[in-house]
Scaffold this motif. Structure first.
Motif, PDB file in Angstrom:
ATOM      1  N   HIS A 204     -26.258   6.334  23.958  1.00 51.01           N
ATOM      2  CA  HIS A 204     -24.841   6.698  24.036  1.00 51.01           C
ATOM      3  C   HIS A 204     -24.352   7.072  22.640  1.00 51.01           C
ATOM      4  O   HIS A 204     -24.766   6.486  21.633  1.00 51.01           O
ATOM      5  CB  HIS A 204     -24.041   5.516  24.585  1.00 51.01           C
ATOM      6  CG  HIS A 204     -22.638   5.842  24.972  1.00 51.01           C
ATOM      7  ND1 HIS A 204     -21.625   5.976  24.044  1.00 51.01           N
ATOM      8  CD2 HIS A 204     -22.058   6.059  26.193  1.00 51.01           C
ATOM      9  CE1 HIS A 204     -20.488   6.266  24.665  1.00 51.01           C
ATOM     10  NE2 HIS A 204     -20.727   6.318  25.969  1.00 51.01           N
ATOM     11  N   ILE A 205     -23.456   8.045  22.547  1.00 47.56           N
ATOM     12  CA  ILE A 205     -22.947   8.520  21.270  1.00 47.56           C
ATOM     13  C   ILE A 205     -22.343   7.389  20.444  1.00 47.56           C
ATOM     14  O   ILE A 205     -22.485   7.357  19.213  1.00 47.56           O
ATOM     15  CB  ILE A 205     -21.903   9.649  21.482  1.00 47.56           C
ATOM     16  CG1 ILE A 205     -21.406  10.199  20.141  1.00 47.56           C
ATOM     17  CG2 ILE A 205     -20.747   9.196  22.355  1.00 47.56           C
ATOM     18  CD1 ILE A 205     -22.423  10.915  19.324  1.00 47.56           C
ATOM     19  N   GLU A 206     -21.683   6.447  21.083  1.00 49.54           N
ATOM     20  CA  GLU A 206     -21.083   5.322  20.358  1.00 49.54           C
ATOM     21  C   GLU A 206     -22.165   4.500  19.665  1.00 49.54           C
ATOM     22  O   GLU A 206     -22.039   4.149  18.485  1.00 49.54           O
ATOM     23  CB  GLU A 206     -20.271   4.449  21.306  1.00 49.54           C
ATOM     24  CG  GLU A 206     -19.706   3.172  20.683  1.00 49.54           C
ATOM     25  CD  GLU A 206     -18.597   3.413  19.668  1.00 49.54           C
ATOM     26  OE1 GLU A 206     -18.361   2.530  18.818  1.00 49.54           O
ATOM     27  OE2 GLU A 206     -17.961   4.484  19.717  1.00 49.54           O
ATOM     28  N   ASP A 207     -23.238   4.188  20.382  1.00 47.67           N
ATOM     29  CA  ASP A 207     -24.322   3.404  19.794  1.00 47.67           C
ATOM     30  C   ASP A 207     -25.013   4.172  18.668  1.00 47.67           C
ATOM     31  O   ASP A 207     -25.332   3.599  17.621  1.00 47.67           O
ATOM     32  CB  ASP A 207     -25.344   3.025  20.864  1.00 47.67           C
ATOM     33  CG  ASP A 207     -24.867   1.868  21.739  1.00 47.67           C
ATOM     34  OD1 ASP A 207     -24.128   1.012  21.237  1.00 47.67           O
ATOM     35  OD2 ASP A 207     -25.239   1.832  22.927  1.00 47.67           O
ATOM     36  N   LEU A 294     -27.917   2.524  32.248  1.00 43.83           N
ATOM     37  CA  LEU A 294     -27.779   3.971  32.367  1.00 43.83           C
ATOM     38  C   LEU A 294     -26.533   4.360  33.150  1.00 43.83           C
ATOM     39  O   LEU A 294     -25.770   5.244  32.734  1.00 43.83           O
ATOM     40  CB  LEU A 294     -29.022   4.558  33.009  1.00 43.83           C
ATOM     41  CG  LEU A 294     -29.003   6.069  33.266  1.00 43.83           C
ATOM     42  CD1 LEU A 294     -28.900   6.830  31.953  1.00 43.83           C
ATOM     43  CD2 LEU A 294     -30.245   6.495  34.048  1.00 43.83           C
ATOM     44  N   GLU A 295     -26.317   3.732  34.279  1.00 41.30           N
ATOM     45  CA  GLU A 295     -25.174   4.104  35.117  1.00 41.30           C
ATOM     46  C   GLU A 295     -23.854   3.893  34.401  1.00 41.30           C
ATOM     47  O   GLU A 295     -22.960   4.753  34.425  1.00 41.30           O
ATOM     48  CB  GLU A 295     -25.197   3.321  36.435  1.00 41.30           C
ATOM     49  CG  GLU A 295     -24.101   3.742  37.395  1.00 41.30           C
ATOM     50  CD  GLU A 295     -24.241   3.119  38.771  1.00 41.30           C
ATOM     51  OE1 GLU A 295     -23.351   3.326  39.614  1.00 41.30           O
ATOM     52  OE2 GLU A 295     -25.260   2.438  39.020  1.00 41.30           O
ATOM     53  N   LYS A 296     -23.708   2.740  33.726  1.00 37.49           N
ATOM     54  CA  LYS A 296     -22.468   2.459  33.012  1.00 37.49           C
ATOM     55  C   LYS A 296     -22.266   3.438  31.853  1.00 37.49           C
ATOM     56  O   LYS A 296     -21.141   3.863  31.571  1.00 37.49           O
ATOM     57  CB  LYS A 296     -22.481   1.017  32.498  1.00 37.49           C
ATOM     58  CG  LYS A 296     -22.364  -0.016  33.609  1.00 37.49           C
ATOM     59  CD  LYS A 296     -22.389  -1.432  33.051  1.00 37.49           C
ATOM     60  CE  LYS A 296     -22.267  -2.457  34.183  1.00 37.49           C
ATOM     61  NZ  LYS A 296     -22.349  -3.854  33.659  1.00 37.49           N
ATOM     62  N   ALA A 297     -23.357   3.808  31.208  1.00 33.80           N
ATOM     63  CA  ALA A 297     -23.265   4.771  30.101  1.00 33.80           C
ATOM     64  C   ALA A 297     -22.788   6.122  30.623  1.00 33.80           C
ATOM     65  O   ALA A 297     -21.914   6.751  30.010  1.00 33.80           O
ATOM     66  CB  ALA A 297     -24.621   4.917  29.413  1.00 33.80           C
TER      67      ALA A 297
END
Length: 303
Positions: A204-207, A294-297
């Motif tokens: 994820h871009i945030e991570d 994955l789904e939450k991301a």
């Protein structure tokens, strides 16, 4: 006085997101740009021109840290020999220009941090989990990443802490990988590519941007780090979950590998192959991923 972080590729998807995080953390940010841009309250712009071997030396001399994100898109155009050379040059030439300024002026940075990619492990599919010690592959992606990373070694030889962030597929809201694939999924025509069994190392871009921030603040970090979630996500699993989030089950057959090879040529290997990578090294620094499901991301990116 606030420390300054100079970004190459600062106007792109990752660079823009990272700029906001750095400013929020109290750093001043400078960006190298090919165009003449007016400075803002939070960003100072400096001119450079790779084709003319030009860089405003003040950009480097005023920096405490440099983060190198610039580079031509890997899957933007078909891989002709000319395109391959452009992909490599766009990643290596900026480092050469920065190095020349550092060496000439005996300038010491707190750290030089460069993007890289998990493509260094090659366009192959296997059950092996790649660590930072896994040898670079001998295909185009592997060679490109190896040349990219080796270019940073001469900066490290100046006594500057150097970090290489080997990035997977980046998920972000209306940007990056999802920007390319979402339109077909939104329209109900989502489909897996090739066998669908190729692994899809993602982050994820945030991570990803938090890893860059940590590489600035953590002076114990050096060398390569995989920036991707360690899981068993395949292209088929990703496609199935994304389709479900748009309210349907995939009904179209997978796109056969030979079709993708006809359309994309050698570049098809970038989407038809993929390996798992280990995130153990970055986690040993104390870094914790916010998005490992994955789904939450995906939900955070499309809603």
């Amino acid at each position: 006085m606030a420390q300054n972080v100079l970004l190459t590729g600062g106007s792109g998807f990752i660079g823009s997101y990272l700029t906001n995080l750095l400013i929020g953390a109290g750093y001043t940010v400078s960006v190298l740009s090919r165009n003449n841009k007016e400075n803002t309250d939070t960003i100072t712009y400096y001119k450079w021109d790779l084709n003319k071997n030009y860089i405003d030396e003040n950009a480097v001399l005023n920096a405490d840290y440099i983060i190198h994100l610039a580079g031509e898109g890997i899957v933007e155009k078909r891989w002709t020999e000319k395109r391959k050379k452009a992909i490599i040059k766009s990643r290596v030439k900026p480092i050469d220009l920065i190095f020349s300024v550092l060496e000439k002026n005996n300038k010491k940075l707190n750290a030089f941090i460069s993007a890289s990619a998990v493509g260094i492990y090659g366009a192959v599919t296997s059950h092996k989990i790649c660590t930072e010690d896994t040898p670079a592959a001998n295909d185009f992606l592997g060679k490109t990443c190896q040349i990219w990373e080796h270019a940073s070694d001469k900066i490290e030889a100046l006594g500057i802490r150097t970090v290489k962030i080997r990035t997977g597929i980046v998920f972000g809201k209306d940007e990056g990988f999802l920007k390319k694939v979402s339109p077909s999924f939104k329209s109900g025509f989502g489909v897996a590519l090739g066998t669908g069994k190729q692994y899809l190392p993602w982050i994820h871009i945030e991570d990803l941007c938090q890893i860059y921030c940590k590489s600035v603040t953590d002076d114990q970090m050096h060398g390569p780090y995989n920036a991707a979630v360690t899981d068993n996500t395949t292209n088929e699993r990703f496609s199935r979950i994304l389709a479900s989030l748009y309210g349907y089950a995939i009904w179209l057959p997978k796109i056969p590998p030979f079709i993708l090879r006809l359309v994309l040529g050698e570049m098809s290997e970038a989407v038809l192959k993929g390996q798992r990578v280990s995130s153990e090294k970055i986690q040993r620094t104390g870094f914790e991923f916010q998005f490992t499901d994955l789904e939450k991301a995906l939900i955070s990116c499309i809603h």
